[in-house]
Design an enzyme around this catalytic site. Structure first.
Site, PDB file in Angstrom:
ATOM      1  N   GLY A  35       0.837  -1.193   0.000  1.00  0.00           N
ATOM      2  CA  GLY A  35       0.000   0.000   0.000  1.00  0.00           C
ATOM      3  C   GLY A  35       0.869   1.239   0.000  1.00  0.00           C
ATOM      4  CB  SER A 109       5.841  -4.367  -2.956  1.00  0.00           C
ATOM      5  OG  SER A 109       4.830  -4.526  -1.998  1.00  0.00           O
TER       6      SER A 109
END
Length: 204
Positions: A35, A109
């Site tokens: 996130g 990520s």
């Protein structure tokens, strides 16, 4: 860098993961929490670890910022370095899950490709992607680390969600909308999803 030719892995002769899981009375998995910065990943990851501990489960929490002060301290935020950051973090997560631990890995990520790389390293059967879902505008208002102010002023380059993309996971294990519910509600949603997976009865 050339590959070493004098490496002789001993994986097959080590104490098995199954025996470790039986001893711990749990199934090891990796919860890959992705996130935007400020979405609540670290806060929810810490809350989950404490909750699982209180329930008798054994965990390891790998936070992106903590990893960047140690094993990933030599990496920046270029596309190449972000990829390497995820690769190393996934390899470390794989080691912990092979010991039977519920491994909580909290990293931005940002792309599907990077997250697929982590899934391939860890193994699809052990990889549970959790999307901590809060839009850029909400995270910018929170600005818990003061990063959005700097990024919007042009002081930080390659900032995820601004001049570097964040691709919303298409089909996560669970999606937690932290901008519309409390920490307690988010934790309950995550626990309700995780507990059935890590129970001893799920060990094959």
């Amino acid at each position: 860098m050339s590959e070493a030719t004098n490496i002789h892995p001993i994986f097959n002769s080590l104490l098995s993961r199954e025996k470790k899981q039986e001893s711990l009375k749990q199934k090891g998995i990796v919860l890959w929490m992705t996130g935007l910065s400020g979405s609540g990943k670290s806060t929810l990851a810490r809350a989950l670890e404490f909750a699982l501990h209180d329930l008798g489960y054994h965990t390891m929490l790998l936070d992106g910022d903590n990893l960047r002060t140690g094993i990933n301290s030599n990496l920046g935020f270029s596309e190449e370095d972000r990829t390497e950051n995820v690769r190393r973090s996934a390899e470390v997560s794989k080691l912990f899950v092979s010991s039977g631990l519920v491994t909580i890995c909290s990293l931005i990520s940002p792309t599907e490709e990077i997250r697929a790389q982590a899934r391939d390293i860890i193994g699809e059967e052990d990889f549970y992607q959790v999307h901590i879902d809060a839009p850029f505008e909400v995270c910018a208002e929170r600005d818990v680390k003061g990063l959005y102010k700097k990024a919007l002023a042009g002081e930080i380059k390659n900032f995820t969600g601004l001049d570097s993309p964040f691709e919303i996971p298409a089909d996560p294990f669970v999606r937690i909308p932290t901008h519309t519910q409390t920490l307690e509600e988010s934790l309950k949603q995550l626990l309700d999803a995780v507990l059935p997976v890590i129970k001893l009865s799920n060990i094959k």
